[in-house]
Scaffold this motif. Structure first.
Motif, PDB file in Angstrom:
ATOM      1  N   GLU A  29       0.854  -1.198   0.000  1.00 54.97           N
ATOM      2  CA  GLU A  29       0.000   0.000   0.000  1.00 54.97           C
ATOM      3  C   GLU A  29       0.886   1.243   0.000  1.00 54.97           C
ATOM      4  N   PRO A  30       1.544   1.535  -1.115  1.00 54.85           N
ATOM      5  CA  PRO A  30       2.453   2.695  -1.130  1.00 54.85           C
ATOM      6  C   PRO A  30       1.732   4.026  -0.956  1.00 54.85           C
ATOM      7  N   GLU A  31       0.424   4.065  -1.200  1.00 51.66           N
ATOM      8  CA  GLU A  31      -0.332   5.310  -1.038  1.00 51.66           C
ATOM      9  C   GLU A  31      -0.873   5.475   0.372  1.00 51.66           C
ATOM     10  N   HIS A  32      -0.365   4.703   1.335  1.00 55.47           N
ATOM     11  CA  HIS A  32      -0.879   4.722   2.706  1.00 55.47           C
ATOM     12  C   HIS A  32      -0.864   6.118   3.305  1.00 55.47           C
ATOM     13  N   ASP A  33       0.291   6.789   3.287  1.00 57.82           N
ATOM     14  CA  ASP A  33       0.399   8.121   3.886  1.00 57.82           C
ATOM     15  C   ASP A  33      -0.395   9.152   3.094  1.00 57.82           C
ATOM     16  N   GLN A  34      -0.343   9.072   1.782  1.00 57.22           N
ATOM     17  CA  GLN A  34      -1.070  10.027   0.953  1.00 57.22           C
ATOM     18  C   GLN A  34      -2.579   9.899   1.148  1.00 57.22           C
ATOM     19  N   ARG A  35      -3.054   8.664   1.298  1.00 56.26           N
ATOM     20  CA  ARG A  35      -4.489   8.447   1.517  1.00 56.26           C
ATOM     21  C   ARG A  35      -4.948   9.080   2.819  1.00 56.26           C
ATOM     22  N   LYS A  36      -4.182   8.913   3.884  1.00 59.11           N
ATOM     23  CA  LYS A  36      -4.563   9.499   5.167  1.00 59.11           C
ATOM     24  C   LYS A  36      -4.441  11.021   5.138  1.00 59.11           C
ATOM     25  N   ARG A  37      -3.425  11.530   4.432  1.00 59.02           N
ATOM     26  CA  ARG A  37      -3.278  12.980   4.310  1.00 59.02           C
ATOM     27  C   ARG A  37      -4.463  13.576   3.559  1.00 59.02           C
ATOM     28  N   MET A  38      -4.882  12.911   2.483  1.00 60.97           N
ATOM     29  CA  MET A  38      -6.034  13.395   1.733  1.00 60.97           C
ATOM     30  C   MET A  38      -7.312  13.301   2.563  1.00 60.97           C
ATOM     31  N   GLY A  39      -7.445  12.243   3.366  1.00 64.30           N
ATOM     32  CA  GLY A  39      -8.612  12.141   4.239  1.00 64.30           C
ATOM     33  C   GLY A  39      -8.669  13.255   5.263  1.00 64.30           C
ATOM     34  N   LEU A  40      -7.495  13.647   5.799  1.00 65.42           N
ATOM     35  CA  LEU A  40      -7.459  14.753   6.750  1.00 65.42           C
ATOM     36  C   LEU A  40      -7.871  16.058   6.077  1.00 65.42           C
ATOM     37  N   LYS A  41      -7.413  16.286   4.854  1.00 69.12           N
ATOM     38  CA  LYS A  41      -7.811  17.489   4.125  1.00 69.12           C
ATOM     39  C   LYS A  41      -9.317  17.517   3.880  1.00 69.12           C
ATOM     40  N   ILE A  42      -9.883  16.363   3.537  1.00 68.58           N
ATOM     41  CA  ILE A  42     -11.328  16.295   3.294  1.00 68.58           C
ATOM     42  C   ILE A  42     -12.099  16.581   4.573  1.00 68.58           C
ATOM     43  N   LEU A  43     -11.627  16.053   5.713  1.00 70.45           N
ATOM     44  CA  LEU A  43     -12.316  16.313   6.979  1.00 70.45           C
ATOM     45  C   LEU A  43     -12.254  17.790   7.353  1.00 70.45           C
ATOM     46  N   ILE A  44     -11.097  18.424   7.134  1.00 73.24           N
ATOM     47  CA  ILE A  44     -10.982  19.852   7.449  1.00 73.24           C
ATOM     48  C   ILE A  44     -11.892  20.672   6.535  1.00 73.24           C
ATOM     49  N   GLY A  45     -11.891  20.344   5.240  1.00 73.63           N
ATOM     50  CA  GLY A  45     -12.765  21.068   4.324  1.00 73.63           C
ATOM     51  C   GLY A  45     -14.235  20.845   4.622  1.00 73.63           C
ATOM     52  N   ALA A  46     -14.589  19.609   4.993  1.00 77.02           N
ATOM     53  CA  ALA A  46     -15.989  19.322   5.304  1.00 77.02           C
ATOM     54  C   ALA A  46     -16.438  20.037   6.571  1.00 77.02           C
ATOM     55  N   SER A  47     -15.532  20.177   7.559  1.00 75.68           N
ATOM     56  CA  SER A  47     -15.902  20.878   8.790  1.00 75.68           C
ATOM     57  C   SER A  47     -16.226  22.349   8.537  1.00 75.68           C
ATOM     58  N   ILE A  48     -15.687  22.919   7.466  1.00 76.75           N
ATOM     59  CA  ILE A  48     -16.000  24.308   7.115  1.00 76.75           C
ATOM     60  C   ILE A  48     -17.207  24.380   6.178  1.00 76.75           C
ATOM     61  N   LEU A  49     -17.284  23.457   5.243  1.00 73.15           N
ATOM     62  CA  LEU A  49     -18.320  23.516   4.217  1.00 73.15           C
ATOM     63  C   LEU A  49     -19.683  23.069   4.731  1.00 73.15           C
ATOM     64  N   VAL A  50     -19.722  22.035   5.567  1.00 71.27           N
ATOM     65  CA  VAL A  50     -21.005  21.497   6.020  1.00 71.27           C
ATOM     66  C   VAL A  50     -21.784  22.523   6.844  1.00 71.27           C
ATOM     67  N   PRO A  51     -21.197  23.228   7.836  1.00 71.00           N
ATOM     68  CA  PRO A  51     -21.978  24.260   8.538  1.00 71.00           C
ATOM     69  C   PRO A  51     -22.455  25.382   7.611  1.00 71.00           C
ATOM     70  N   LEU A  52     -21.639  25.761   6.616  1.00 72.18           N
ATOM     71  CA  LEU A  52     -22.059  26.802   5.686  1.00 72.18           C
ATOM     72  C   LEU A  52     -23.263  26.357   4.860  1.00 72.18           C
ATOM     73  N   VAL A  53     -23.217  25.125   4.369  1.00 69.90           N
ATOM     74  CA  VAL A  53     -24.346  24.607   3.589  1.00 69.90           C
ATOM     75  C   VAL A  53     -25.591  24.500   4.465  1.00 69.90           C
ATOM     76  N   TYR A  54     -25.420  24.071   5.713  1.00 67.63           N
ATOM     77  CA  TYR A  54     -26.570  23.984   6.613  1.00 67.63           C
ATOM     78  C   TYR A  54     -27.181  25.360   6.861  1.00 67.63           C
ATOM     79  N   TYR A  55     -26.323  26.367   7.040  1.00 66.01           N
ATOM     80  CA  TYR A  55     -26.838  27.715   7.271  1.00 66.01           C
ATOM     81  C   TYR A  55     -27.629  28.214   6.057  1.00 66.01           C
ATOM     82  N   LEU A  56     -27.086  27.998   4.861  1.00 63.58           N
ATOM     83  CA  LEU A  56     -27.802  28.436   3.661  1.00 63.58           C
ATOM     84  C   LEU A  56     -29.109  27.683   3.496  1.00 63.58           C
TER      85      LEU A  56
END
Length: 307
Positions: free
Chosen positions: A261-288
Motif C-alpha cells: 500500500e504505497p499510497e498509505h500516507d497520501q491516503r490518510k493525508r487526503m482524508g485529513l484534508k477532506i475532513l478539514i474542508g468538510a468541517s467548514i463547508l457542512v456548517p455553511l451549507v446547513y446555514y444556507l
C-alpha cells in the motif's frame, strides 16, 4: 302457471342474491397473543431450544474447524494503525535491508521497482547505487546480441529464480510466494506475518512433522517448508539499531505494508484534508439551507385575477 313459476323463480333468485350478500366469512386470527397459555409456553420453549441448539452447533462447528494447534495472530499496536498515523519511514529503510539481505534469497518482489524507494526510504543517489549493484540482461544491441548492463532506477527488483519450476526445485517442491502484496493477501496482514516470523518452535508432544518441514503454530497446517529466516543479530543495521528478532520482524513487516500500500500516507493525508474542508463547508451549507433557502421554499405563490 307459467307466470306463477316466473314470479317464484325470480323471487328465489333475489333471495339467493340477498343471502349471498349477507353471508360473512370468519377471518382466521393466528396472532400469538390470541393463543391459549399452554400453546404460548410450548411455542416459546420450542423457540428457545431451537435457538440454543443452533448456537451450540455453531460453536461446536467453529471449535472443530479451528484446530487447537493453529493459532490466530494477536493484534499488535503498529505505529501506522492510527487514523492519522503515517508509516515509520526509518523502519521501511531497515525493512528493505532485511528483505535484501535475508528474504530476497528465496522471495521475489516483481511489482516493485527501484524508483519506488526514492523519497520514501532512500535518496535518489542511494537508490541509483543500489540499482547499479545488480546486472540486468538487456538488448538486443545493434548486432542483435543480448548484453548485460548495470541496473537503473526503472528496473524492477531482481528475481531469485528464473521461473516457478526452478523455485520449486530449489525448495523441495514448495513455491516461495511473491512478497509484493503479501500483507494484503494474508488474513491478519502484518500481524500474521510478524507472528509467523517469530513463532518457530518445536512441535508439541504427539505431533510429528515431516522431514524438511518446520513447525509453526500460525501457519495453516502448522508445517511450513520455510526454515526460520530471522533470529537475533541475523544482520547488522546501517543505522546501528539493535537487530533483535522482534525488531527485524517489525521492520520487514512495515516495509511489506508500504510495498502493498504505497499510497498509505497520501491516503490518510487526503482524508485529513477532506475532513478539514468538510468541517467548514457542512456548517455553511446547513446555514444556507436552513436560513436562506427556507424563505424561497416556504413562500406561497397565489394568482389573483384583476377585478
Amino acid at each position: 302457471m307459467a307466470a306463477l313459476r316466473v314470479v317464484v323463480f325470480s323471487g328465489t333468485g333475489r333471495t339467493l342474491l340477498n343471502t349471498s350478500k349477507s353471508i360473512h366469512t370468519p377471518r382466521a386470527n393466528m396472532s400469538f397473543a390470541s393463543l391459549p397459555k399452554r400453546k404460548k409456553i410450548a411455542l416459546t420453549t420450542i423457540g428457545v431450544l431451537t435457538t440454543g441448539g443452533a448456537g451450540l452447533a455453531l460453536m461446536l462447528q467453529q471449535s472443530v474447524k479451528a484446530s487447537d494447534l493453529e493459532l490466530h495472530p494477536p493484534s499488535y499496536p503498529w505505529s501506522h494503525n492510527g487514523l492519522l498515523s503515517s508509516l515509520d519511514h526509518a523502519s521501511i529503510r531497515r525493512g528493505y535491508q532485511v528483505y535484501k539481505q535475508v528474504c530476497s534469497a528465496c522471495h521475489s518482489m516483481e511489482y516493485l521497482a527501484f524508483r519506488n524507494l526514492v523519497g520514501v526510504s532512500h535518496t535518489e543517489a542511494e537508490v541509483k547505487t543500489l540499482a547499479e549493484e545488480i546486472e540486468v540482461v538487456d538488448g538486443p544491441d545493434d548486432s542483435g546480441e543480448m548484453f548485460t548492463r548495470p541496473g537503473k532506477l526503472s528496473d524492477y527488483f531482481p528475481k531469485p529464480y528464473a521461473n516457478p519450476e526452478a523455485a520449486r526445485a530449489a525448495n523441495n517442491g514448495a513455491l516461495p510466494p511473491d512478497l509484493s502484496y503479501i500483507i494484503s493477501a494474508r488474513h491478519g496482514g502484518e500481524d500474521y506475518v510478524f507472528s509467523l516470523l517469530t513463532s518457530y518452535c518445536d512441535p508439541p508432544a504427539g505431533v510429528s512433522v515431516r522431514e524438511d518441514l518446520y513447525y509453526n503454530p500460525y501457519f495453516p497446517g502448522q508445517a511450513i517448508g520455510m526454515a526460520p529466516p530471522i533470529y537475533n543479530e541475523v544482520l547488522e543495521y546501517d543505522d546501528g539499531t539493535p537487530a533483535t528478532m522482534s525488531q527485524v520482524a517489525k521492520d520487514v513487516c512495515t516495509f511489506l505494508r508500504w510495498a502493498a500500500e504505497p499510497e498509505h500516507d497520501q491516503r490518510k493525508r487526503m482524508g485529513l484534508k477532506i475532513l478539514i474542508g468538510a468541517s467548514i463547508l457542512v456548517p455553511l451549507v446547513y446555514y444556507l439551507k436552513r436560513h436562506r433557502w427556507s424563505v424561497m421554499k416556504s413562500r406561497k405563490i397565489a394568482y389573483r385575477p384583476p377585478k
